[in-house]
Enzyme design. Structure first.
Site, PDB file in Angstrom:
ATOM      1  N   CYS A 124      24.946  32.660  -5.493  1.00 33.13           N
ATOM      2  CA  CYS A 124      25.040  31.201  -5.409  1.00 33.13           C
ATOM      3  C   CYS A 124      24.351  30.674  -4.147  1.00 33.13           C
ATOM      4  O   CYS A 124      24.805  30.910  -3.028  1.00 33.13           O
ATOM      5  CB  CYS A 124      26.511  30.785  -5.428  1.00 33.13           C
ATOM      6  SG  CYS A 124      26.712  28.998  -5.288  1.00 33.13           S
ATOM      7  N   GLU A 173      36.904  20.035 -28.788  1.00 29.66           N
ATOM      8  CA  GLU A 173      35.702  19.685 -28.010  1.00 29.66           C
ATOM      9  C   GLU A 173      35.587  18.176 -27.836  1.00 29.66           C
ATOM     10  O   GLU A 173      35.216  17.686 -26.769  1.00 29.66           O
ATOM     11  CB  GLU A 173      34.438  20.201 -28.713  1.00 29.66           C
ATOM     12  CG  GLU A 173      34.206  21.692 -28.556  1.00 29.66           C
ATOM     13  CD  GLU A 173      33.632  22.055 -27.189  1.00 29.66           C
ATOM     14  OE1 GLU A 173      33.044  21.193 -26.520  1.00 29.66           O
ATOM     15  OE2 GLU A 173      33.803  23.219 -26.797  1.00 29.66           O
TER      16      GLU A 173
HETATM   17  S1  SF4 Z   1      32.637  28.576  -6.800  1.00 28.24           S
HETATM   18 FE1  SF4 Z   1      30.762  27.391  -7.262  1.00 28.24          FE
HETATM   19  S2  SF4 Z   1      29.886  26.973  -5.257  1.00 28.24           S
HETATM   20 FE2  SF4 Z   1      31.347  28.637  -4.969  1.00 28.24          FE
HETATM   21  S3  SF4 Z   1      30.168  30.486  -5.194  1.00 28.24           S
HETATM   22 FE3  SF4 Z   1      30.952  30.034  -7.203  1.00 28.24          FE
HETATM   23  S4  SF4 Z   1      29.353  28.842  -8.205  1.00 28.24           S
HETATM   24 FE4  SF4 Z   1      28.928  28.833  -6.013  1.00 28.24          FE
END
Ligand code: SF4
Length: 350
Positions: free
Chosen positions: A200, A31
């Site tokens: 998203c 980490e």
């Molecule tokens: S890759 Fe990132 S921007 Fe694209 S759908 Fe997934 S979370 Fe959203």
């Protein structure tokens, strides 16, 4: 959302060496190395580190110079010094066992909230959220954050806590990191492969490539440094050790300092060596110019070959000075920018 990410992770998650064992020490080291360094760079350092310091006791007992040497090339050396200090604290205050509660982990030097979450979830499967650079980007896109992440840190922490899968925090956090590293990448996110596409907002608004929003930045300051490679009559070179605190603390370097306005490189080198080491030198030919970028500034090192004339070298602006043979230079931990000076020195003396 948690389930879709976990099933994606089961199929697409990265195979990483520190995921093979649940040893908190190995997870902690990984980490810290990953804080400012990419996985592919970290992996050989990680194996080498565990060879040299296989457990917390071995790290605590090691000499700081050996620890810095093992870190050489990874940059941000405060991380290595903090690992060493923290190992000593763990030995004296926790009986050599890495602590498993958040407050105790946060008390260790070099461990912030996200790193603590990464360690506690990976090592002990505790439901503690993370928010590293990759995760900030994923979350900023997920909610189409309308300000740069720096200005919405509390909101992003709340979101990371809210979406954390309480039944599988270890896998969930690892999956979130992998999503940021392999799918939701800084440029050209592969949204068509993303398990969170339907949730998203960034993707749904077609804004994924514009997010996260950036702060407008002023250009980085640029420092010019005069550096002396000082030879004595025994063909030895003078090196000095930087103070423990501050940038590149405890590392060795060729002495020098900032070129003042209106000063030539040669005048700067002569003045700095008198002020910092207390000796007189003759400044000779230029050896090399080295450009290097740190997080908050850039430097150009203007390096001159110099001949020692008189005076007893003193550690005035540093912790220690030493005369060494050219083939001993590899035994000392140097900052990355100085490695090019060493390579140039070796090539001219071959
Ligand atoms: S890759 Fe990132 S921007 Fe694209 S759908 Fe997934 S979370 Fe959203």
């Amino acid at each position: 959302m948690g389930r879709s990410l976990l099933s994606w992770y089961a199929q697409q998650g990265r195979k990483l060496p520190w995921r093979d064992n649940g040893d908190p020490y190995c997870i902690w080291v990984s980490e810290i190395m990953l804080q400012q360094t990419q996985v592919k760079t970290v992996i050989p350092y990680y194996y080498n580190w565990l060879d040299r310091f296989p457990n917390i006791e071995a790290l605590a007992a090691a000499d700081l110079q050996a620890v810095l040497k093992a870190w050489q090339g990874l940059g941000y050396y405060a991380r290595a010094r903090n690992l060493h200090r923290a190992a000593n604290i763990i030995v004296t205050q926790h009986g050599g066992k890495f602590p498993d509660n958040l407050d105790a982990v946060l008390d260790l030097p070099g461990i912030g909230r996200s790193t603590a979450g990464g360690i506690l979830s990976a090592a002990f499967n505790q439901p503690v959220a993370i928010l590293d650079g990759n995760v900030k980007r994923v979350l900023a896109r997920l909610v189409a954050l309308d300000v740069p992440p720096k200005r919405a840190i509390d909101r992003l922490w709340n979101l990371s806590e809210k979406i954390l899968d309480r039944d599988s925090p270890r896998d969930f956090n690892q999956a979130l990191m992998d999503l940021g590293a392999t799918v939701c990448t800084p440029k050209n996110p592969a949204c068509l492969l993303c398990p969170w596409r339907s949730h998203c907002q960034g993707y749904n608004l077609g804004k994924q490539s514009e997010l996260p929003m950036r702060e407008t930045r002023s250009p980085l300051p640029h420092k010019h440094i005069g550096v002396a490679v000082i030879w004595n009559d025994e063909w030895q070179i003078l090196i000095d050790r930087r103070p423990q605190e501050g940038l590149l603390g405890g590392l060795w370097e060729f002495p020098g300092g900032k070129i003042e306005p209106g000063e030539t490189v040669e005048d700067c080198v002569r003045r700095e060596i008198k002020e910092e080491i207390g000796i007189d030198i003759e400044v000779g030919d230029r050896l090399i110019e080295v450009e290097h970028a740190y997080t908050h500034f850039k430097v150009t090192l203007h390096v001159c070959q110099c001949q020692y004339l008189s005076g007893e070298p003193q550690a005035i602006g540093c912790e220690e000075v030493r005369w060494v043979d050219i083939n001993q230079l590899d035994d000392f931990p140097f900052p990355k920018a100085n490695e090019k000076i060493i390579a140039a020195l070796k090539s001219v003396s071959d």
